[in-house]
Design an enzyme around this catalytic site. Sequence first.
Site, PDB file in Angstrom:
ATOM      1  N   GLY A   1       0.811  -1.209   0.000  1.00  0.00           N
ATOM      2  CA  GLY A   1       0.000   0.000   0.000  1.00  0.00           C
ATOM      3  C   GLY A   1       0.846   1.262   0.000  1.00  0.00           C
ATOM      4  O   GLY A   1       2.076   1.217  -0.141  1.00  0.00           O
TER       5      GLY A   1
ATOM      6  N   ILE B   1      -1.909  -9.099   0.590  1.00  0.00           N
ATOM      7  CA  ILE B   1      -2.849 -10.036  -0.019  1.00  0.00           C
ATOM      8  C   ILE B   1      -2.674 -10.070  -1.538  1.00  0.00           C
ATOM      9  O   ILE B   1      -3.214 -10.915  -2.232  1.00  0.00           O
ATOM     10  CB  ILE B   1      -4.291  -9.650   0.392  1.00  0.00           C
ATOM     11  CG1 ILE B   1      -5.221 -10.821   0.254  1.00  0.00           C
ATOM     12  CG2 ILE B   1      -4.781  -8.418  -0.350  1.00  0.00           C
ATOM     13  CD1 ILE B   1      -6.479 -10.687   1.065  1.00  0.00           C
ATOM     14  N   ARG B   2      -1.890  -9.111  -2.058  1.00  0.00           N
ATOM     15  CA  ARG B   2      -1.637  -9.019  -3.507  1.00  0.00           C
ATOM     16  C   ARG B   2      -0.170  -8.629  -3.702  1.00  0.00           C
ATOM     17  O   ARG B   2       0.481  -8.182  -2.747  1.00  0.00           O
ATOM     18  CB  ARG B   2      -2.518  -7.934  -4.124  1.00  0.00           C
ATOM     19  CG  ARG B   2      -2.193  -6.572  -3.511  1.00  0.00           C
ATOM     20  CD  ARG B   2      -2.949  -5.415  -4.126  1.00  0.00           C
ATOM     21  NE  ARG B   2      -2.753  -4.194  -3.352  1.00  0.00           N
ATOM     22  CZ  ARG B   2      -2.002  -3.167  -3.741  1.00  0.00           C
ATOM     23  NH1 ARG B   2      -1.361  -3.201  -4.889  1.00  0.00           N
ATOM     24  NH2 ARG B   2      -1.880  -2.095  -2.979  1.00  0.00           N
TER      25      ARG B   2
ATOM     26  N   TYR C   1     -14.673   3.811   9.570  1.00  0.00           N
ATOM     27  CA  TYR C   1     -13.210   3.774   9.671  1.00  0.00           C
ATOM     28  C   TYR C   1     -12.752   4.377  11.001  1.00  0.00           C
ATOM     29  O   TYR C   1     -11.945   3.792  11.727  1.00  0.00           O
ATOM     30  CB  TYR C   1     -12.634   4.572   8.495  1.00  0.00           C
ATOM     31  CG  TYR C   1     -11.135   4.762   8.484  1.00  0.00           C
ATOM     32  CD1 TYR C   1     -10.291   3.697   8.193  1.00  0.00           C
ATOM     33  CD2 TYR C   1     -10.573   6.022   8.711  1.00  0.00           C
ATOM     34  CE1 TYR C   1      -8.909   3.879   8.136  1.00  0.00           C
ATOM     35  CE2 TYR C   1      -9.198   6.209   8.654  1.00  0.00           C
ATOM     36  CZ  TYR C   1      -8.370   5.144   8.368  1.00  0.00           C
ATOM     37  OH  TYR C   1      -7.006   5.329   8.318  1.00  0.00           O
TER      38      TYR C   1
END
Length: 316
Positions: A12, A36-37, A143
């Site tokens: 990120g 996750i990627r 959030y």
Amino acid sequence: MKKRILIIGACGQIGTELTLYLREKFGKHKVIASDIREGDKPLMKSGPFEILDATNYDEVEEVVIRHEITDVYLMAAMLSATAEKFPMKGWNLNMDSLFNVLKLAKEKKIEKLFWPSSIAVFGPTTPKNDTPQRTVMEPSTVYGISKQTGERWCEYYFNRYGVDVRSIRYPGLISYKTLPGGGTTDYAVDIYHKALKHKKYICFLNSETTLPMMFMDDAIRATVSIMEADREDIKVRSSYNLSGMSFDPEEITASIKKHIPKFEISYEPDFRQPIADSWPQSIDDSEARKDWGWESKISLDEMTEIMLTNLKDKYQ
Ligand SMILES: NC(=O)c1ccc[n+]([C@@H]2O[C@H](COP(=O)([O-])OP(=O)(O)OC[C@H]3O[C@@H](n4cnc5c(N)ncnc54)[C@H](O)[C@@H]3O)[C@@H](O)[C@H]2O)c1
């Protein structure tokens, strides 16, 4: 000392730069990136990488044990604007990932944990200027509710189980290496790209929306210095206020115009306006300064120069 670091959510906006910084500082084989990627090339090529779902305890535990991890930086989360679209997904990701690493620390499988909070813990009833470390906190976004809850749990795990968890309430972060991941302050990155590409920008916040912001280099420095501080110097175990600069869209426009005089901004506020309106305009970070020597270095005009210089190549 045998330090081995795991960054979760390393692909990120923050994780990418944090990984590169920590690899430079401690050596590439001591810093395991995971997400996750897959991430961008500079990150993937710079050292070891694991595909990992932060919400799956067994997967996280397996990687921690296999790599003999001592320090974890948990950067996986769903950010403010995206979480308003997928409230339960945001809540589950933000809370499950935190509980997984708190549990690992409680069971002494790791020594130290960094977990980021946000200025989103504050809400419309919080004093807006020089927002103190301890004040009214009634966040109005899912959030913000997840970050405030996370802070309470971090403090609880420290008090109850002695978990060495350290945290910062990041303001909006601005960087050129990776694009932001769905937050309310994303405009302050996008504006530089559009200024270079089109000399025009349509802003999703109105001209007077002052928000606390910070250049990524300052945020990375803060993150690593709180993690490297002596344990007894960390007095706040929920999360520290942190301040860099505050500006509104008009002020960042004026700063860009010093380099691109023809640049123009127009305004079309959307669903992110009420989120921004619920947040503070400036932050009192005196406790971080006092406890672990925090000091911000980069001003709005310095940041504009760095952003435009580094993004220029991309658009020429
Ligand atoms: N960027 C900001 O301005 C800002 C401000 C305040 C707080 N924060 C906090 O800092 C942290 C990092 O923010 P960011 O801007 O880098 O976010 P980002 O959205 O850019 O990156 C998050 C990363 O987490 C990964 N991820 C998502 N689900 C995952 C899962 N289940 N398992 C593993 N990885 C997963 C994503 O693929 C992504 O690479 C977050 O906790 C965020 O709330 C960021």
